[in-house]
Design a protein around this motif. Structure first.
Motif, PDB file in Angstrom:
ATOM      1  N   GLY A 169       0.812  -1.212   0.000  1.00 31.50           N
ATOM      2  CA  GLY A 169       0.000   0.000   0.000  1.00 31.50           C
ATOM      3  C   GLY A 169       0.848   1.265   0.000  1.00 31.50           C
ATOM      4  N   LEU A 170       1.957   1.225   0.737  1.00 29.76           N
ATOM      5  CA  LEU A 170       2.866   2.381   0.762  1.00 29.76           C
ATOM      6  C   LEU A 170       3.595   2.522  -0.562  1.00 29.76           C
ATOM      7  N   LEU A 171       3.949   1.404  -1.176  1.00 33.24           N
ATOM      8  CA  LEU A 171       4.579   1.461  -2.501  1.00 33.24           C
ATOM      9  C   LEU A 171       3.593   1.976  -3.550  1.00 33.24           C
ATOM     10  N   ASP A 172       2.286   1.677  -3.345  1.00 33.00           N
ATOM     11  CA  ASP A 172       1.264   2.254  -4.225  1.00 33.00           C
ATOM     12  C   ASP A 172       1.262   3.782  -4.103  1.00 33.00           C
ATOM     13  N   GLN A 173       1.311   4.278  -2.871  1.00 36.63           N
ATOM     14  CA  GLN A 173       1.357   5.724  -2.666  1.00 36.63           C
ATOM     15  C   GLN A 173       2.598   6.319  -3.332  1.00 36.63           C
ATOM     16  N   ASN A 174       3.727   5.629  -3.191  1.00 36.20           N
ATOM     17  CA  ASN A 174       4.961   6.091  -3.832  1.00 36.20           C
ATOM     18  C   ASN A 174       4.821   6.106  -5.353  1.00 36.20           C
TER      19      ASN A 174
END
Length: 529
Positions: A169-174
């Motif tokens: 999910g954090l890599l999606d935000q990135n």
């Protein structure tokens, strides 16, 4: 959307192809909803970092919100405008005031809250139109949640080129931030003037992007509303621990490999996760997105060196959460504190007054809020002001919401309302402050889109002030303007740093409650050793 009847179609060329959105002729704001920013994370891409999009032929219509990420109704008060749920959820939305020759507009990228288990970039309270009217491009983005967004496992680590797992999910935000770098000029935006913001889990994400070597150079400013990824509020855990949790989760579900789980339908994974009773999975110190804990990164001055505006609400969580349902008596409060802090009870009782029922209610609310999310946000504030030369602005949001329009409903935990259950008393206790998530529609200028509460002229004035501070910060890196009360940044060594009280009468004061956070800082530091 309701505004479509006043709009005509407009097209924008992105790196992957042409999209078509709407240009509203009444306010001259263009909207592009449901723009894909990565390949759908389905089938073999389930539990993999987001993958770059392939180019498309022709024109992709982007006039309605993409599906929201897979989630249960953990927070029944969330209000979505998306058409259903799907693993195919990596879509973002853009509002822009740009004219045909406009360039260089500041950009706001907003991450929704929801504990990394729920949330949706289409929610009305996150709507970007009001902020776009202030002269910026606004982006809201989806990201994977719960088991789909944060599962770590040794097999997933082994197959990843960066030798880690979890944090999808954090890599999606990135990936959304990377998309902004590549495409925001097409909407009149400046990729070098990107401010990221979020509330609760979204704020926690902002703190993580400030710390991440993958994201820290993609942002020019940060806004955090109630939350940072610092113990005890959703801190990242070591990869080995996360892998163990993932392995146990899979084994308990009766499976022995990631391949087996990838072969399952969305429904099956969704139900397996729900049956587990888990509230999501922790973010991970993976050596890739997060090389260390946030305090370690900030203390080494390795975070994004950008202006920061952050704060929390005056009553994040009810005092009853700390009292565990017991009445607000001095005896009950003292007993609870002695049980929780056997070695420091006198110090805690000195920091949280308790000589009357009202004092106990206020102190129980303060202690519950501090332990839940206020301390972690304070620690983020303290770390950045001491390890950066950039300005840090701190607020305490204190406006108590007006009454509900429908008295058969009660305020929910995530900002909206839910139906009263039969067990609830006809009259809920009067709020003693501003609860978690209630400030979102104020700071984004969206009271008019939320019809649960009987908004007053005072509410609109508070919203006007708070939105102005936030907009000024996004536009210039400084929240101040001649028409607003002065808001000073916090100096590194100031023992009583200024705080902007955001309320019916907004004003800056020198805060006198930081001893609470210094005490908790000592407790949590010892607990981690």
């Amino acid at each position: 959307m309701a505004q479509d009847k006043n709009a005509f179609a407009v097209q924008v060329k992105l790196t992957n192809g042409i999209i078509e959105g709407n240009y509203n002729s009444h306010d001259n704001i263009q909207t592009y909803f449901g723009i894909p920013f990565a390949k759908p994370p389905i089938n073999d891409l389930r539990w993999k970092a987001p993958q770059p999009l392939d180019p498309w032929e022709g024109v992709k219509e982007t006039k309605s919100f993409g599906p929201r990420p897979m989630q249960t109704m953990v927070f029944g008060d969330m209000d979505s405008r998306s058409a259903g749920l799907s693993e195919d959820c990596l879509y973002l939305n853009v509002w822009t005031p740009a004219k045909r020759n406009t360039e260089g507009l500041p950009v706001l990228v907003y991450f929704y809250g929801g504990g990394n288990v729920a949330g949706d970039a289409s929610e009305p309270r996150y709507d970007g139109r009001s902020m776009a009217k202030k002269g910026m491009v606004v982006v809201t983005t989806n990201y994977r949640l719960n088991v789909f967004g944060f599962l770590a496992h040794p097999e997933l680590t082994k197959e990843a080129s960066y030798n880690a797992s979890g944090n999808y999910g954090l890599l999606d935000q990135n990936a959304a931030l990377q998309w902004v770098q590549d495409n925001i000029k097409a909407f009149g935006g400046n990729p070098k003037k990107v401010t990221i913001a979020g509330e609760s889990a979204g704020s926690i994400g902002v703190s993580q992007h400030m710390a991440s070597p993958l994201s820290k150079n993609l942002i020019a400013g940060a806004i955090g509303e109630s939350g940072a990824s610092i113990h005890p509020t959703m801190p990242p855990i070591p990869l080995e621990e996360a892998e163990k949790i993932g392995s146990e989760f899979i084994a308990k579900a009766g499976f022995s490999s990631i391949a087996q789980l990838r072969s399952l339908s969305t429904r099956e994974v969704y139900e397996i996760y729900n049956e587990s009773g888990r509230f999501g999975f922790s973010p991970v110190i993976d050596g890739y997105f997060l090389p260390k804990s946030l305090p370690e990164i900030f203390e080494a001055k390795e975070q994004a060196q950008v202006p920061l505006l952050l704060g929390w609400n005056s009553a994040e969580i009810p005092g009853g959460a700390y009292m565990q349902g017991k009445p607000y008596t001095e005896e009950n409060f003292v007993s609870k504190v002695k049980n929780d802090y056997p070695d420091n009870a006198d110090e805690v009782l000195g920091l949280y007054p308790h000589s009357s029922e009202k004092e106990v209610e206020l102190s129980a609310t303060a202690l519950a809020s501090d332990r839940f999310i206020a301390y972690s946000t304070w620690k983020w504030f303290d770390l950045h002001r001491k390890n950066s030369k950039q300005p840090v602005y701190r607020y305490l949001y204190s406006k108590i919401r007006p009454s509900l329009v429908d008295n058969t409903r009660v305020s929910g935990l995530a900002g909206g309302t839910i139906e009263k259950s039969g067990e609830e008393e006809s009259s809920a206790p009067k709020p003693v402050g501003a609860p978690h998530a209630c400030e979102i529609e104020y700071c984004m200028g969206n009271l008019h889109l939320i019809d649960d509460y009987a908004w007053t002229a005072e509410d609109y004035q508070v919203s006007k002030t708070m939105q102005a501070y936030f907009a000024n910060f996004i536009l210039t890196g400084n929240p101040n303007a001649e028409t607003l009360p002065v808001w000073n940044s916090a100096e590194a060594k100031d023992p009583t740093p200024p705080v902007m009280i955001l309320d019916t009468e907004s004003k800056q004061i020198e805060i006198d409650t930081d001893n609470r956070y210094l005490f908790l800082d000592g407790v949590y530091s010892k607990a981690k050793k």
